[in-house]
Design a protein around this motif. Structure first.
Motif, mmCIF file in Angstrom:
data_model
loop_
_atom_site.group_PDB
_atom_site.id
_atom_site.type_symbol
_atom_site.label_atom_id
_atom_site.label_comp_id
_atom_site.label_asym_id
_atom_site.label_seq_id
_atom_site.Cartn_x
_atom_site.Cartn_y
_atom_site.Cartn_z
ATOM 1 N N SER A 32 -2.080 8.133 -8.397
ATOM 2 C CA SER A 32 -2.932 7.372 -7.476
ATOM 3 C C SER A 32 -2.629 7.676 -6.022
ATOM 4 O O SER A 32 -3.364 7.245 -5.127
ATOM 5 C CB SER A 32 -2.746 5.868 -7.731
ATOM 6 O OG SER A 32 -3.023 5.548 -9.081
ATOM 7 N N GLU A 33 -1.543 8.407 -5.771
ATOM 8 C CA GLU A 33 -1.126 8.655 -4.381
ATOM 9 C C GLU A 33 -2.229 9.312 -3.563
ATOM 10 O O GLU A 33 -2.495 8.927 -2.426
ATOM 11 C CB GLU A 33 0.130 9.548 -4.362
ATOM 12 C CG GLU A 33 1.412 8.747 -4.468
ATOM 13 C CD GLU A 33 2.645 9.633 -4.577
ATOM 14 O OE1 GLU A 33 2.507 10.869 -4.474
ATOM 15 O OE2 GLU A 33 3.734 9.061 -4.773
ATOM 16 N N GLU A 34 -2.891 10.326 -4.148
ATOM 17 C CA GLU A 34 -3.860 11.106 -3.367
ATOM 18 C C GLU A 34 -5.035 10.252 -2.900
ATOM 19 O O GLU A 34 -5.659 10.584 -1.898
ATOM 20 C CB GLU A 34 -4.376 12.295 -4.198
ATOM 21 C CG GLU A 34 -5.044 11.877 -5.484
ATOM 22 C CD GLU A 34 -6.108 12.868 -5.956
ATOM 23 O OE1 GLU A 34 -6.545 13.696 -5.165
ATOM 24 O OE2 GLU A 34 -6.490 12.778 -7.137
ATOM 25 N N GLU A 37 -4.270 5.852 4.507
ATOM 26 C CA GLU A 37 -4.715 5.732 5.891
ATOM 27 C C GLU A 37 -6.232 5.577 5.982
ATOM 28 O O GLU A 37 -6.759 4.917 6.866
ATOM 29 C CB GLU A 37 -4.288 6.965 6.714
ATOM 30 C CG GLU A 37 -2.789 7.142 6.873
ATOM 31 C CD GLU A 37 -2.164 7.860 5.684
ATOM 32 O OE1 GLU A 37 -2.905 8.197 4.747
ATOM 33 O OE2 GLU A 37 -0.935 8.065 5.702
ATOM 34 N N HIS A 38 -6.941 6.233 5.054
ATOM 35 C CA HIS A 38 -8.402 6.178 5.077
ATOM 36 C C HIS A 38 -8.938 5.118 4.122
ATOM 37 O O HIS A 38 -10.108 5.097 3.791
ATOM 38 C CB HIS A 38 -8.984 7.548 4.734
ATOM 39 C CG HIS A 38 -8.405 8.653 5.562
ATOM 40 N ND1 HIS A 38 -8.691 8.779 6.909
ATOM 41 C CD2 HIS A 38 -7.516 9.630 5.280
ATOM 42 C CE1 HIS A 38 -8.017 9.807 7.408
ATOM 43 N NE2 HIS A 38 -7.293 10.339 6.439
ATOM 44 N N GLY A 39 -8.052 4.260 3.655
ATOM 45 C CA GLY A 39 -8.487 3.179 2.765
ATOM 46 C C GLY A 39 -7.778 3.258 1.426
ATOM 47 O O GLY A 39 -7.280 4.313 1.034
ATOM 48 N N VAL A 40 -7.722 2.117 0.773
ATOM 49 C CA VAL A 40 -7.113 2.025 -0.554
ATOM 50 C C VAL A 40 -8.224 2.183 -1.587
ATOM 51 O O VAL A 40 -9.172 1.410 -1.594
ATOM 52 C CB VAL A 40 -6.407 0.657 -0.710
ATOM 53 C CG1 VAL A 40 -6.122 0.368 -2.163
ATOM 54 C CG2 VAL A 40 -5.126 0.621 0.109
ATOM 55 N N ASP A 41 -8.127 3.208 -2.436
ATOM 56 C CA ASP A 41 -9.210 3.453 -3.391
ATOM 57 C C ASP A 41 -8.933 2.953 -4.798
ATOM 58 O O ASP A 41 -9.838 2.916 -5.640
ATOM 59 C CB ASP A 41 -9.578 4.940 -3.421
ATOM 60 C CG ASP A 41 -10.551 5.299 -2.300
ATOM 61 O OD1 ASP A 41 -11.230 4.378 -1.797
ATOM 62 O OD2 ASP A 41 -10.615 6.484 -1.918
ATOM 63 N N VAL A 42 -7.675 2.638 -5.105
ATOM 64 C CA VAL A 42 -7.407 1.940 -6.374
ATOM 65 C C VAL A 42 -6.334 0.877 -6.158
ATOM 66 O O VAL A 42 -5.443 1.020 -5.318
ATOM 67 C CB VAL A 42 -6.954 2.879 -7.534
ATOM 68 C CG1 VAL A 42 -8.060 3.813 -7.959
ATOM 69 C CG2 VAL A 42 -5.689 3.616 -7.198
ATOM 70 N N ILE A 43 -6.469 -0.181 -6.932
ATOM 71 C CA ILE A 43 -5.481 -1.262 -6.931
ATOM 72 C C ILE A 43 -4.830 -1.288 -8.303
ATOM 73 O O ILE A 43 -5.520 -1.309 -9.335
ATOM 74 C CB ILE A 43 -6.155 -2.609 -6.617
ATOM 75 C CG1 ILE A 43 -6.642 -2.601 -5.159
ATOM 76 C CG2 ILE A 43 -5.189 -3.765 -6.854
ATOM 77 C CD1 ILE A 43 -7.564 -3.724 -4.821
ATOM 78 N N LEU A 44 -3.512 -1.210 -8.316
ATOM 79 C CA LEU A 44 -2.761 -1.231 -9.574
ATOM 80 C C LEU A 44 -2.059 -2.572 -9.704
ATOM 81 O O LEU A 44 -1.527 -3.109 -8.733
ATOM 82 C CB LEU A 44 -1.716 -0.110 -9.605
ATOM 83 C CG LEU A 44 -2.196 1.317 -9.320
ATOM 84 C CD1 LEU A 44 -1.010 2.294 -9.386
ATOM 85 C CD2 LEU A 44 -3.271 1.723 -10.320
ATOM 86 N N SER A 78 0.838 -1.204 0.000
ATOM 87 C CA SER A 78 0.000 0.000 0.000
ATOM 88 C C SER A 78 0.867 1.247 0.000
ATOM 89 O O SER A 78 1.918 1.286 0.630
ATOM 90 C CB SER A 78 -0.902 0.014 1.241
ATOM 91 O OG SER A 78 -1.752 -1.107 1.211
ATOM 92 N N HIS A 79 0.424 2.241 -0.740
ATOM 93 C CA HIS A 79 1.216 3.452 -0.909
ATOM 94 C C HIS A 79 0.316 4.678 -0.888
ATOM 95 O O HIS A 79 -0.892 4.576 -1.047
ATOM 96 C CB HIS A 79 1.972 3.412 -2.246
ATOM 97 C CG HIS A 79 2.811 2.203 -2.419
ATOM 98 N ND1 HIS A 79 4.052 2.053 -1.849
ATOM 99 C CD2 HIS A 79 2.584 1.054 -3.089
ATOM 100 C CE1 HIS A 79 4.552 0.874 -2.174
ATOM 101 N NE2 HIS A 79 3.678 0.249 -2.933
ATOM 102 N N TYR A 97 -3.248 3.870 -2.871
ATOM 103 C CA TYR A 97 -3.266 2.754 -3.825
ATOM 104 C C TYR A 97 -2.469 1.573 -3.316
ATOM 105 O O TYR A 97 -1.601 1.704 -2.447
ATOM 106 C CB TYR A 97 -2.742 3.200 -5.186
ATOM 107 C CG TYR A 97 -1.262 3.522 -5.275
ATOM 108 C CD1 TYR A 97 -0.773 4.763 -4.885
ATOM 109 C CD2 TYR A 97 -0.354 2.582 -5.779
ATOM 110 C CE1 TYR A 97 0.573 5.068 -4.980
ATOM 111 C CE2 TYR A 97 0.997 2.877 -5.886
ATOM 112 C CZ TYR A 97 1.465 4.117 -5.492
ATOM 113 O OH TYR A 97 2.790 4.417 -5.586
ATOM 114 N N GLU A 98 -2.837 0.436 -3.835
ATOM 115 C CA GLU A 98 -2.136 -0.795 -3.498
ATOM 116 C C GLU A 98 -1.635 -1.424 -4.796
ATOM 117 O O GLU A 98 -2.365 -1.509 -5.776
ATOM 118 C CB GLU A 98 -3.091 -1.760 -2.780
ATOM 119 C CG GLU A 98 -2.417 -3.060 -2.343
ATOM 120 C CD GLU A 98 -3.410 -4.045 -1.736
ATOM 121 O OE1 GLU A 98 -4.411 -3.591 -1.138
ATOM 122 O OE2 GLU A 98 -3.183 -5.255 -1.881
#
Ligand SMILES: [Zn+2]
Lengths: 195, 98
Positions: free
Chosen positions: A187-189, A21-28, A16-17, A192-193
């Motif tokens: 995707s940082e903002e 902290e508030h959740g992962v919103d995209v997976i790459l 995760s990157h 992302y994972e």
């Protein structure tokens, strides 16, 4: 077959990157399909090429510009008039077309080693891609299975929607690492994972 | 400036490459009519208004298009495949304006 190396490897960091902290919103991820083919019909032969794709892959392409279909393992979509990208998880798909796409119908070009496929999935996938490409990513305008040809700063990209919030992006292998880094930064903002 | 590609729908002008004046008539390659070659290479209408142009959707489907662009307003009043009535031309994307 020779073991294929990923051009993304030096910049591929699973985990995760960003602002997660508030959740992962995209997976790459890199999908690493075994076969990526480009098929082109001579003028007037488009229907015959579409039935050849059905014969070789079982994928029934819908009518219409940019129409496409995916069954998970195999995908196909139109990216230009009379031209289609056909992808298979397994290697050797080009052989399935020999004798099916005859010289009278069109051509088959094996780009398996020439393109890199990246997947972006998650609730913010549309949001992140909208920062790259000036096309409409909303589901009604870009339905599941459909494909689009577009450009990000001269990096030509073919995009297929393979799920309600999932897109597969095909770029030239030589540009792939640079595009991947940009995709990670964008995707940082949202958090992302990399898988 | 948006150009509506008959295959891809409306796209930003950065995806397109200008391929020149669409009014030119190229003489037969074997032609020795120097006036016709001169006209093909040099003569331009240069209108203030609607202009027939050839554009390529180089950052998209790569099709060559016949476009009418207003040189005063940049309004695109029509666009279609340069090669003529390709079958796909009739199958616009839902969001594409004809
Ligand atoms: Zn186009």
């Amino acid at each position: 077959m020779v073991e294929r190396q990923s051009p993304l490897e030096p910049e591929y960091y699973p985990g995760s990157h960003g602002n997660f902290e508030h959740g992962v919103d995209v997976i790459l991820s890199e999908t690493r399909p075994g076969s990526i083919l480009q098929l082109a019909a001579w003028p007037g032969e488009e229907k015959r090429l579409m039935s050849a794709i059905y014969k070789a892959t079982g994928l029934a392409l819908p009518d219409g510009a940019g129409g496409g279909v995916t069954d998970g393992a195999r995908s196909a979509f139109g990216f230009a008039p009379g031209k289609f990208t056909v992808v298979d998880e397994a290697e050797g798909l080009a052989a399935a077309f020999s004798g099916v796409v005859t010289p009278a119908i069109g051509t088959v070009t094996d780009l398996s080693h020439g393109r890199t496929a990246m997947r972006i999935a998650g609730p913010k996938a549309e949001w992140v891609l909208a920062k790259f490409f000036a096309i409409d990513f909303a589901l009604p305008a870009f339905p599941i299975g459909a494909g689009r040809s577009t450009t990000h700063h001269d990096v030509f990209a073919q995009i297929q929607r393979t799920g309600a919030d999932q897109f597969d992006i095909y770029v030239f292998r030589s540009f792939a690492r640079s595009f991947w880094k940009a995709l990670c930064h964008a995707s940082e903002e949202v958090g992302y994972e990399v898988q | 400036m948006l150009i509506t590609c008959p295959y891809c729908g409306p796209r930003d002008v950065i995806e397109f490459t200008y391929q020149g004046d669409g009014n030119r008539q190229r003489p037969q390659p074997s032609s020795q009519d120097l006036d016709a070659w001169n006209a093909y290479v040099y003569d331009r209408l240069n209108p203030a208004g609607d202009h027939n142009e050839i554009w390529q959707h180089s950052g998209g489907c790569r099709a060559h298009l016949r476009v009418v662009r207003n040189t005063l307003t940049h309004e695109i009043s029509s666009s279609g495949f340069a090669r003529g009535d390709h079958k796909a031309a009739a199958r616009h994307k839902s969001e594409a304006k004809s």
